[in-house]
Write a protein that holds these residues in place. Structure first.
Motif, mmCIF file in Angstrom:
data_model
loop_
_atom_site.group_PDB
_atom_site.id
_atom_site.type_symbol
_atom_site.label_atom_id
_atom_site.label_comp_id
_atom_site.label_asym_id
_atom_site.label_seq_id
_atom_site.Cartn_x
_atom_site.Cartn_y
_atom_site.Cartn_z
ATOM 1 N N GLU A 1 -10.658 0.023 -4.442
ATOM 2 C CA GLU A 1 -9.788 -0.525 -5.499
ATOM 3 C C GLU A 1 -10.439 -0.384 -6.875
ATOM 4 O OE1 GLU A 1 -6.357 -0.972 -5.923
ATOM 5 O OE2 GLU A 1 -6.743 -1.679 -3.891
ATOM 6 N N GLU B 1 0.824 -1.218 0.000
ATOM 7 C CA GLU B 1 0.000 0.000 0.000
ATOM 8 C C GLU B 1 0.857 1.267 0.000
ATOM 9 O OE1 GLU B 1 -2.931 -0.747 -0.638
ATOM 10 O OE2 GLU B 1 -3.420 -2.694 0.260
ATOM 11 N N GLU C 1 -4.499 4.495 -0.961
ATOM 12 C CA GLU C 1 -3.472 3.502 -0.625
ATOM 13 C C GLU C 1 -2.983 3.761 0.801
ATOM 14 O OE1 GLU C 1 -3.719 1.189 -2.379
ATOM 15 O OE2 GLU C 1 -3.613 1.596 -4.520
ATOM 16 N N HIS D 1 -5.447 2.197 2.971
ATOM 17 C CA HIS D 1 -5.273 0.739 2.985
ATOM 18 C C HIS D 1 -4.155 0.322 3.939
ATOM 19 C CE1 HIS D 1 -7.308 0.286 -1.212
ATOM 20 N NE2 HIS D 1 -8.116 0.731 -0.280
HETATM 21 FE FE LIG Z 1 -4.525 -0.630 -1.987
#
Ligand SMILES: [Fe+2]
Ligand SMILES: [Fe+2]
Length: 482
Positions: free
Chosen positions: A245, A125, A155, A158
């Motif tokens: 995503e 990530e 990201e 994440h």
């Molecule tokens: Fe991701």
């Protein structure tokens, strides 16, 4: 509606996991937060930390209407911890614990394996944010710049998602792993990211679009299989990550599509028919189709490596244990144990590429990779439709799985993009026909001139069909600080 879990934004760490009642985890995350912000300032988008960016922030986990859009400075983005709603009475959907109630705590016997899965996912990530940190400076439009930053902040979120799992369920070693996730750096000599593709450079915007098309799609496949996990908190966090995503792959697919479209339109307008006349096409200020194919060859082959060895006992163990399932496991009609099944795997047998039936359990990486390839191929067909509609005679194609591999069955051989094996000398002579050469890179770099006037786009890419959040074409997606 009972499936909406609203997110508590009164807290410094927005969440729907009741963090304010969980003092231990809250303290651990508050301890980690400053290091995260330092990482973001050091390794996040270079030069745009003060810009006001039109970003979406998740405000609930309801699939319809989970996001709100507003101008935000990226370091002030509300990175939250969001899990998809629990499924009542969820059962472990595969492996030797098939049918038992899903685990709400880490099963002791699988602790190390589970932690490793979480850490590997978590490591990718921040890596992609690091890889993309210079791209803001050459964005072909404010629209694209905003999409890049949206991908980057998500990201980052994440990473939070995986760090929450580490802090909440893994105690001291979880905390240590969470620190390590901030310490490793993409491309670093002494502390690189864990997976190869995440240490490669993303030097230009076509690479970024290829990365979000191919590598984020690998991310999707990994998240899909972890979303099946018998460890319910991991399943729930991955299910929510998948909603984000989808936008990353939209950015990749439309980015490549718009690049292809612009090239074909420019060729048509100039009366250039020969797609191989690279010099003539490049003179139009667009990226020639053979070079786009070479970029595709590179990114697809790097992404295949992310699935690991085709035949893998680790994959079998993770499946048996109920930790990592197959793509859309619950929709597959079989016993979900795979003890007596086989699966065809392409292997090198006596110097030739051949299909060999392997035990299905050890062939799970191969199976997931096949699902991935099918997903990629559909996207490539959509690019071909764009080319077809303009009347240009050219087709993009995925290279053979034996082409340019560094992991698995074909790592020690050389093959053409259609899968004909060749010796090292032949490869060396032809490499630049298959993969982007230094001069291809220089040409693409020469096109990467930033365009920051609202509604304007660089020469090499078409405008999108619709704006983000239905905004008009000249919307100022990023207000760059003076
Ligand atoms: Fe991701
Ligand atoms: Fe992503």
């Amino acid at each position: 509606m009972t499936d909406i879990i609203n997110v508590d934004y009164r807290e410094t760490i927005p969440n729907n996991v009741g963090l304010s009642e969980d003092r231990r985890v809250l303290k651990a995350l508050e301890g980690w937060h400053p290091g995260y912000l330092n990482w973001w300032k050091d390794m996040g988008p270079d030069g745009f930390q003060e810009a006001m960016v039109y970003l979406r922030t998740a405000v609930s986990v309801d699939p319809k209407g989970w996001a709100k859009f507003d101008y935000v400075r990226m370091p002030e983005y509300r990175w939250g911890i969001l899990l998809a709603p629990p499924e009542p009475n969820r059962k472990i959907p595969f492996g030797k614990h098939f049918g038992e109630p899903a685990w709400q705590d880490v099963p002791g016997e699988y602790r190390a394996m589970l932690r490793r899965l979480v850490v590997i996912q978590g490591d990718t990530e921040p890596a992609s944010v690091e890889q993309q940190r210079h791209l803001g400076k050459t964005a072909p439009s404010l629209y694209d710049m905003r999409n890049l930053f949206q991908v980057n902040v998500e990201e980052g979120r994440h990473l939070w998602a995986m760090v929450y799992i580490l802090h909440k369920y893994f105690g001291r070693d979880g905390r240590e792993e969470a620190e390590e996730l901030l310490r490793r750096r993409s491309g670093s000599e002494d502390a690189p990211r864990m997976l190869g593709a995440f240490n490669e450079k993303t030097p230009d915007w076509l690479s970024f679009f290829m990365f979000t098309f191919f590598t984020d799609r690998d991310g999707k496949m990994q998240l899909e299989s972890l979303a099946q996990s018998g460890f319910d908190p991991l399943s729930r966090t991955c299910r929510f990550m998948l909603t984000e995503e989808a936008h990353h792959m939209f950015v990749g697919e439309t980015g490549i599509g718009r690049t292809v479209q612009r090239t074909c339109e420019a060729m048509k307008a100039a009366g250039v028919e020969d797609t191989d006349d690279v010099a003539k096409v490049r003179a139009l200020g667009v990226i020639d189709l053979p070079t786009i194919q070479k970029k595709l060859n590179l990114h697809y082959s790097l992404s295949l490596d992310l699935f690991g060895s085709e035949v893998s006992t680790n994959a079998a163990n993770a499946f048996n244990a109920g930790l990592k399932g197959r793509f859309r496991e619950t929709a597959i009609e079989d016993d979900h144990k795979l003890e007596n099944d086989t699966y065809p795997v392409l292997k090198l047998v006596g110097g030739k590429i051949a299909s060999v039936d392997e035990p299905a359990l050890t062939a799970l990486n191969m199976r997931l990779r096949d699902d991935y390839t099918r997903d990629c191929a559909k996207g490539v067909e959509r690019f071909n439709k764009i080319i077809e509609r303009t009347g240009i005679g050219f087709r993009l194609a995925l290279p053979h799985v034996a082409f340019h591999r560094q992991i698995g069955e074909f790592k020690d051989v050389r093959a053409t993009p259609v899968g004909v094996l060749m010796d090292e000398a032949t490869w060396a002579r032809n490499r630049d026909r298959y993969l982007p050469s230094a001069s291809d890179g220089e040409f693409i770099a020469s096109l990467m001139k930033p365009v920051s006037e609202p509604g304007k786009f660089a020469s090499w890419i078409s405008p999108p069909k619709v704006g983000i959040d239905n905004r008009p074409g000249d919307f100022e997606y990023v207000k760059i600080a003076a």
